[in-house]
Motif scaffolding. Structure first.
Motif, mmCIF file in Angstrom:
data_model
loop_
_atom_site.group_PDB
_atom_site.id
_atom_site.type_symbol
_atom_site.label_atom_id
_atom_site.label_comp_id
_atom_site.label_asym_id
_atom_site.label_seq_id
_atom_site.Cartn_x
_atom_site.Cartn_y
_atom_site.Cartn_z
ATOM 1 N N UNK A 113 23.954 -98.849 28.099
ATOM 2 C CA UNK A 113 23.631 -99.034 26.687
ATOM 3 C C UNK A 113 23.472 -100.489 26.308
ATOM 4 N N UNK A 114 24.283 -101.358 26.910
ATOM 5 C CA UNK A 114 24.170 -102.799 26.636
ATOM 6 C C UNK A 114 22.828 -103.331 27.114
ATOM 7 N N UNK A 115 22.432 -102.956 28.320
ATOM 8 C CA UNK A 115 21.146 -103.420 28.837
ATOM 9 C C UNK A 115 20.003 -102.874 27.991
ATOM 10 N N UNK A 116 20.136 -101.634 27.544
ATOM 11 C CA UNK A 116 19.114 -101.068 26.668
ATOM 12 C C UNK A 116 19.006 -101.877 25.376
ATOM 13 N N UNK A 117 20.144 -102.210 24.790
ATOM 14 C CA UNK A 117 20.123 -103.017 23.568
ATOM 15 C C UNK A 117 19.481 -104.375 23.808
ATOM 16 N N UNK A 118 19.760 -104.985 24.956
ATOM 17 C CA UNK A 118 19.142 -106.276 25.260
ATOM 18 C C UNK A 118 17.626 -106.147 25.371
ATOM 19 N N UNK A 119 17.173 -105.110 26.063
ATOM 20 C CA UNK A 119 15.733 -104.883 26.186
ATOM 21 C C UNK A 119 15.094 -104.611 24.832
ATOM 22 N N UNK A 120 15.766 -103.763 24.044
ATOM 23 C CA UNK A 120 15.194 -103.319 22.781
ATOM 24 C C UNK A 120 15.165 -104.419 21.735
ATOM 25 N N UNK A 121 16.271 -105.144 21.593
ATOM 26 C CA UNK A 121 16.338 -106.172 20.563
ATOM 27 C C UNK A 121 15.431 -107.357 20.879
ATOM 28 N N UNK A 122 15.144 -107.550 22.168
ATOM 29 C CA UNK A 122 14.175 -108.576 22.548
ATOM 30 C C UNK A 122 12.823 -108.272 21.917
ATOM 31 N N UNK A 123 12.490 -106.976 21.836
ATOM 32 C CA UNK A 123 11.235 -106.567 21.209
ATOM 33 C C UNK A 123 11.204 -106.811 19.716
ATOM 34 N N UNK A 124 12.374 -106.996 19.118
ATOM 35 C CA UNK A 124 12.473 -107.332 17.692
ATOM 36 C C UNK A 124 12.756 -108.820 17.496
ATOM 37 N N UNK A 125 12.657 -109.588 18.588
ATOM 38 C CA UNK A 125 12.900 -111.035 18.557
ATOM 39 C C UNK A 125 14.334 -111.361 18.138
ATOM 40 N N UNK A 126 15.269 -110.514 18.598
ATOM 41 C CA UNK A 126 16.689 -110.749 18.354
ATOM 42 C C UNK A 126 17.347 -111.155 19.666
ATOM 43 N N UNK A 127 17.815 -112.397 19.797
ATOM 44 C CA UNK A 127 18.465 -112.835 21.035
ATOM 45 C C UNK A 127 19.802 -112.121 21.234
ATOM 46 N N UNK A 128 20.125 -111.837 22.496
ATOM 47 C CA UNK A 128 21.379 -111.157 22.822
ATOM 48 C C UNK A 128 22.038 -111.823 24.011
ATOM 49 N N UNK A 129 23.337 -111.617 24.141
ATOM 50 C CA UNK A 129 24.053 -112.095 25.317
ATOM 51 C C UNK A 129 25.244 -111.197 25.579
ATOM 52 N N UNK A 130 25.589 -110.970 26.867
ATOM 53 C CA UNK A 130 26.748 -110.145 27.191
ATOM 54 C C UNK A 130 28.031 -110.948 27.072
ATOM 55 N N UNK A 131 29.110 -110.256 26.733
ATOM 56 C CA UNK A 131 30.430 -110.879 26.624
ATOM 57 C C UNK A 131 31.432 -109.862 27.145
ATOM 58 N N UNK A 132 31.612 -109.836 28.475
ATOM 59 C CA UNK A 132 32.383 -108.767 29.109
ATOM 60 C C UNK A 132 33.339 -109.325 30.156
ATOM 61 N N UNK A 133 34.193 -108.431 30.685
ATOM 62 C CA UNK A 133 35.028 -108.774 31.826
ATOM 63 C C UNK A 133 34.153 -109.180 33.009
ATOM 64 N N UNK A 134 34.719 -109.984 33.909
ATOM 65 C CA UNK A 134 33.950 -110.505 35.032
ATOM 66 C C UNK A 134 33.264 -109.446 35.866
ATOM 67 N N UNK A 135 33.970 -108.353 36.186
ATOM 68 C CA UNK A 135 33.392 -107.305 37.027
ATOM 69 C C UNK A 135 32.186 -106.667 36.356
ATOM 70 N N UNK A 136 32.254 -106.484 35.053
ATOM 71 C CA UNK A 136 31.143 -105.888 34.328
ATOM 72 C C UNK A 136 29.991 -106.894 34.211
ATOM 73 N N UNK A 137 30.312 -108.150 34.006
ATOM 74 C CA UNK A 137 29.276 -109.180 33.904
ATOM 75 C C UNK A 137 28.415 -109.249 35.156
ATOM 76 N N UNK A 138 29.027 -109.064 36.316
ATOM 77 C CA UNK A 138 28.253 -109.103 37.567
ATOM 78 C C UNK A 138 27.250 -107.959 37.602
ATOM 79 N N UNK A 139 27.672 -106.802 37.132
ATOM 80 C CA UNK A 139 26.765 -105.662 37.065
ATOM 81 C C UNK A 139 25.623 -105.943 36.095
ATOM 82 N N UNK A 140 25.961 -106.531 34.953
ATOM 83 C CA UNK A 140 24.951 -106.861 33.944
ATOM 84 C C UNK A 140 23.921 -107.842 34.500
#
Length: 280
Positions: free
Chosen positions: A77-104
């Motif tokens: 869902x986070x990756x989907x939001x990043x893809x989708x909001x980019x289409x609306x010109x909304x910058x995004x960034x992840x803020x997660x635990x290290x293990x999840x960040x690597x997956x992201x």
């Protein structure tokens, strides 16, 4: 259809309970009724902000999985939001635990998503999708009541509490969850959680968000939020955004590189919450 009717239809599509978790066990007082109006407010808070910068966090650890790992519901869902909001010109960034960040990172590379590095002082929104949160005793629990506190960084949860400090820049917080034990569920009265969710007295996360979207699967809440933002902005989504085949390709990368596991079956498969892909 009017805009309000479209938003209502989008929300209705994701407010089912495929896992029979008890989201609406009480027909009059449940997790859906307790958050009435939150979905539209969350969508409008992003759609109306032309200088929005959105931080995203997720992560729910499954200790009984093989191997023990974070689950597929949330990161996708986070990756989907990043893809989708980019289409609306909304910058995004992840803020997660290290293990999840690597997956992201692996998923962002597969999707050619730009990396954004800005401090918390620049955020306009902080969105949390299927991220474990502490209950009344400060401990994190799975739906079955297993303590998983050691796998979470308290500093991530603290961001949601700090944002209520009048000395800190105001940031809209949006929670998305499907079980009662995720960050954001503190907005729902404890009595409502207890009467609907098994183990609710123990697992209820007491950390609230400004707006809370409860969906049958947390990733679905992310899809709905995006659809609502696009409706409100009057923008047509990119052709591949709501493509199930593309979504599955991204999930396969995340499962392989994470690894991530299905939160219900505990298996390292490209599935979510024990649902077949067609059901999902």
């Amino acid at each position: 259809m009017t805009t309000d009717e479209k938003l209502a239809a989008i929300l209705a599509a994701v407010q089912t309970d495929p896992g029979n978790r008890g989201l609406a066990r009480d027909p009059h007082d449940n997790l859906f009724t307790a958050t009435e109006g939150d979905f539209e407010a969350a969508c409008r808070s992003i759609a109306s902000n032309r200088s929005a910068i959105v931080a995203l966090t997720t992560g729910f650890y499954i200790p009984s999985a093989s191997p023990p790992a974070f689950e597929t519901d949330g990161p996708l869902g986070v990756i989907f939001l990043q893809r989708a909001l980019l289409g609306c010109h909304v910058p995004t960034l992840p803020y997660c635990e290290g293990a999840v960040n690597r997956t992201m990172a692996s998923a962002r590379e597969a999707c050619n998503l730009p990396a954004l590095d800005v401090g918390a002082e620049a955020w306009s929104h902080l969105i949390v999708i299927e991220r474990s949160g502490p209950g009344a005793g400060g401990r994190h629990h799975t739906m079955r009541g297993v303590d998983i506190t050691e796998h979470f960084d308290a500093r991530v949860t603290q961001q949601f509490r700090t944002r209520k400090d009048p000395r800190v820049k105001s940031v809209h917080t949006i929670g998305i969850g499907d079980g009662g034990n995720e960050v954001g569920m503190g907005k729902i009265p404890h009595e409502t959680i207890v009467k609907n969710i098994p183990n609710g007295d123990l697992i209820h996360c007491r950390v609230p968000t400004d707006h809370l979207i409860v969906a049958g699967v947390s990733n679905w809440g992310a899809y709905a939020l995006v659809a609502g933002v696009y409706v409100l902005r009057g923008v047509k989504p990119p052709a591949d955004l709501f493509d199930p085949d593309r979504e599955r390709e991204i999930l396969e990368v995340m499962v392989r590189e994470g690894p991530l596991v299905d939160g219900v079956t505990g298996r390292q498969t490209a599935t979510v919450d024990g649902l077949s892909w067609d059901e999902y």
